[in-house]
Design an enzyme around this catalytic site. Structure first.
Site, PDB file in Angstrom:
ATOM      1  N   SER A  88       0.811  -1.212   0.000  1.00  0.00           N
ATOM      2  CA  SER A  88       0.000   0.000   0.000  1.00  0.00           C
ATOM      3  C   SER A  88       0.848   1.268   0.000  1.00  0.00           C
ATOM      4  CB  SER A  88      -0.956  -0.051   1.191  1.00  0.00           C
ATOM      5  OG  SER A  88      -1.897   0.989   1.149  1.00  0.00           O
TER       6      SER A  88
ATOM      7  N   ASP B  77      -2.423   6.215  -3.571  1.00  0.00           N
ATOM      8  CA  ASP B  77      -1.297   5.591  -2.893  1.00  0.00           C
ATOM      9  C   ASP B  77      -0.738   4.487  -3.778  1.00  0.00           C
ATOM     10  OD1 ASP B  77      -3.485   3.903  -2.554  1.00  0.00           O
ATOM     11  OD2 ASP B  77      -2.810   3.173  -0.606  1.00  0.00           O
TER      12      ASP B  77
ATOM     13  N   ASP C 139      -0.894   1.266  -4.071  1.00  0.00           N
ATOM     14  CA  ASP C 139      -1.738   0.239  -4.688  1.00  0.00           C
ATOM     15  C   ASP C 139      -3.086   0.796  -5.132  1.00  0.00           C
ATOM     16  OD1 ASP C 139      -2.768   0.541  -2.115  1.00  0.00           O
ATOM     17  OD2 ASP C 139      -3.313  -1.571  -1.928  1.00  0.00           O
TER      18      ASP C 139
ATOM     19  N   ASP D 250      -5.728   2.114  -3.709  1.00  0.00           N
ATOM     20  CA  ASP D 250      -7.023   1.875  -3.073  1.00  0.00           C
ATOM     21  C   ASP D 250      -7.450   3.054  -2.203  1.00  0.00           C
ATOM     22  OD1 ASP D 250      -5.304   1.541  -0.922  1.00  0.00           O
ATOM     23  OD2 ASP D 250      -6.151  -0.383  -0.276  1.00  0.00           O
TER      24      ASP D 250
END
Length: 448
Positions: A101, A242, A244, A246
């Site tokens: 993340s 960010d 990833d 999400d």
């Protein structure tokens, strides 16, 4: 007590336990074993962000899946919510994302989705934990033949089109000028082409990942360059994702960063205006700013709070029949469109809100007054139950009495890092800062 799973999967320094090749193989075999046990298809969708260690961990996970007789469907680099989408679309037993993340590139991890594209429940995580704690699953006559490794064709394009479908029937966004920050992460594979299709002018930042520059001075954790670019280009908004993709952090036309709670309030107003705010409710976590509740109440919207973590937000949304929920960190869930939090989808909805509500983002953000908040992250060497640390509880109680209902204190461990988070909110910024540092000193002395 969970051994490996934090608030969002298994995470740590790549190539150090538990984020290792051995764990990848073990996890792959374990998930196929669980698929067979529960009568699910022995197939798993795999995706990753742009970290250098992603190749290694993807191959390890795939090897575990294939050696247990399961099939691996690889999407390559794709936002985390894209794996949730394909797990559901391809009717796989699970979806696994190799990502850490917003953490630095040296970290990595395994995030797991169910066959319905949902974050796992506590009992589901516990089942996996129990098997991971034991010896690796052994082959049997049933699994003697290895599975197949398949690439998901056009995964990035297909996911981009899915995201674009969330705007179907809504206003056109061609009049908007937008700057997007892809964090040198997974958004780089989808977001630039998508936003160029739907908006008039797009300037893209940090979309050249090299394996080590993910989240480095960019993205949702570091929006400074995005703020400057919005002002320099006279853009209507800036959107930062960010690593990833999400989560979303939005920037208004003046280069000012909106909190995740402000963005949530803006989208709540849009859905309410459209008559699409099911249950007339919004779900957020206990970490939301004290200003969110009165902002929602002023709009006649119920505010429901839950524990930290977007999976807890989703569980409460389903229980309450809500379609909108999120965290101040920038995770937002639009349940009418997707089964999990999606930064790019959230960005599209923010642009849609600006158009439907007919106001610049700066004006929409003012619907919510932000209480001064200080959040400190203190490195810790141990994580005892905080309720058992009497000196800490004493100082927290003293601060809460001083705030007298016009603020709050939250002290909790990070679910993914060796940190204790101290958050204090109140009406006066200087007092809030003093209180937070008092508590942090106690944490440092006793646990650091």
């Amino acid at each position: 007590m969970k051994r490996w799973f934090g608030t969002d999967g298994i995470r740590g320094i790549a190539n150090e336990h538990p984020v290792t090749v051995d764990m990848g193989v073990h996890l792959g075999r374990t998930l196929i074993s669980i698929c067979r046990k529960h009568g699910q298809p022995p197939a798993i969708v795999i995706g990753r962000d742009t970290r250098q260690s992603g190749d290694m961990l993807e191959q390890a996970l795939a090897a575990g899946i294939l050696s247990a007789g399961g099939d691996a469907y690889a999407t390559g680099v794709l936002p985390t919510p894209g794996i949730a989408y394909f797990a559901r679309r391809l009717k796989a037993g699970f979806g696994v994302v190799i990502s850490a993340s917003h953490n630095p590139y040296s970290y990595n991890g395994f995030k797991i989705f169910s066959s319905e594209g949902l974050k796992l429940s506590d009992p589901e995580e516990a089942e996996i934990e129990e098997l991971l704690a034991g010896p690796p699953q052994q082959s049997s006559k049933e699994t003697a033949a290895p599975g197949r490794y398949r690439r998901v064709p056009r995964a990035q394009n297909r996911y981009g089109r899915f995201l674009e479908s969330s705007l179907a029937g809504g206003p056109r966004l061609q009049h908007l000028s937008v700057v997007i920050d892809c964090a040198n992460g997974a958004a780089s594979s989808v977001a630039p082409a998508l936003f160029k299709r739907i908006t008039g002018r797009v300037h893209v930042l940090f979309d050249a990942p090299d394996g080590t520059n993910i989240n480095q001075g960019c993205g949702s954790q570091h929006p400074e360059a995005l703020c400057r670019a919005v002002i320099e280009r006279g853009a209507d908004a800036g959107l930062a994702f960010d690593g990833d993709a999400d989560r979303l952090i939005a920037v208004d036309e003046n280069g000012l960063v909106l909190s995740g709670d402000q963005t949530l309030a803006v989208c709540a107003e849009m859905l309410q205006r459209q008559g699409m705010l099911a249950g007339n409710a919004v779900v957020s976590t206990i970490m939301s700013n004290c200003g969110l509740r009165p902002a929602l109440e002023a709009m006649g919207i119920r505010h429901i709070t839950t524990s930290v973590g977007d999976r807890h937000v989703l569980a409460a949304m389903i229980a309450e029949g809500a379609v909108l929920g999120g965290e101040d960190s920038g995770h937002m869930i639009f349940l009418d469109h997707h089964s999990t939090g999606d930064g790019i989808l959230s960005g599209l909805q923010v642009l849609k809100a600006m158009t439907l509500l007919g106001a610049p983002l700066s004006l929409l953000a003012k619907r919510m007054r932000i209480f001064p908040q200080i959040l400190l992250n203190i490195p810790v060497k141990q994580k005892p139950d905080l309720k058992s640390v009497a000196p800490l509880q004493d100082v927290v109680a003293e601060v809460e009495r001083t705030l007298n209902g016009k603020g709050r204190v939250l002290v909790r461990y990070s679910g993914t890092e060796p940190l204790c988070r101290v958050m204090v909110e109140g009406e006066d910024e200087k007092s809030v800062e003093d209180y937070a540092h008092r508590i942090a000193q106690i944490v440092q002395a006793l646990l650091g």
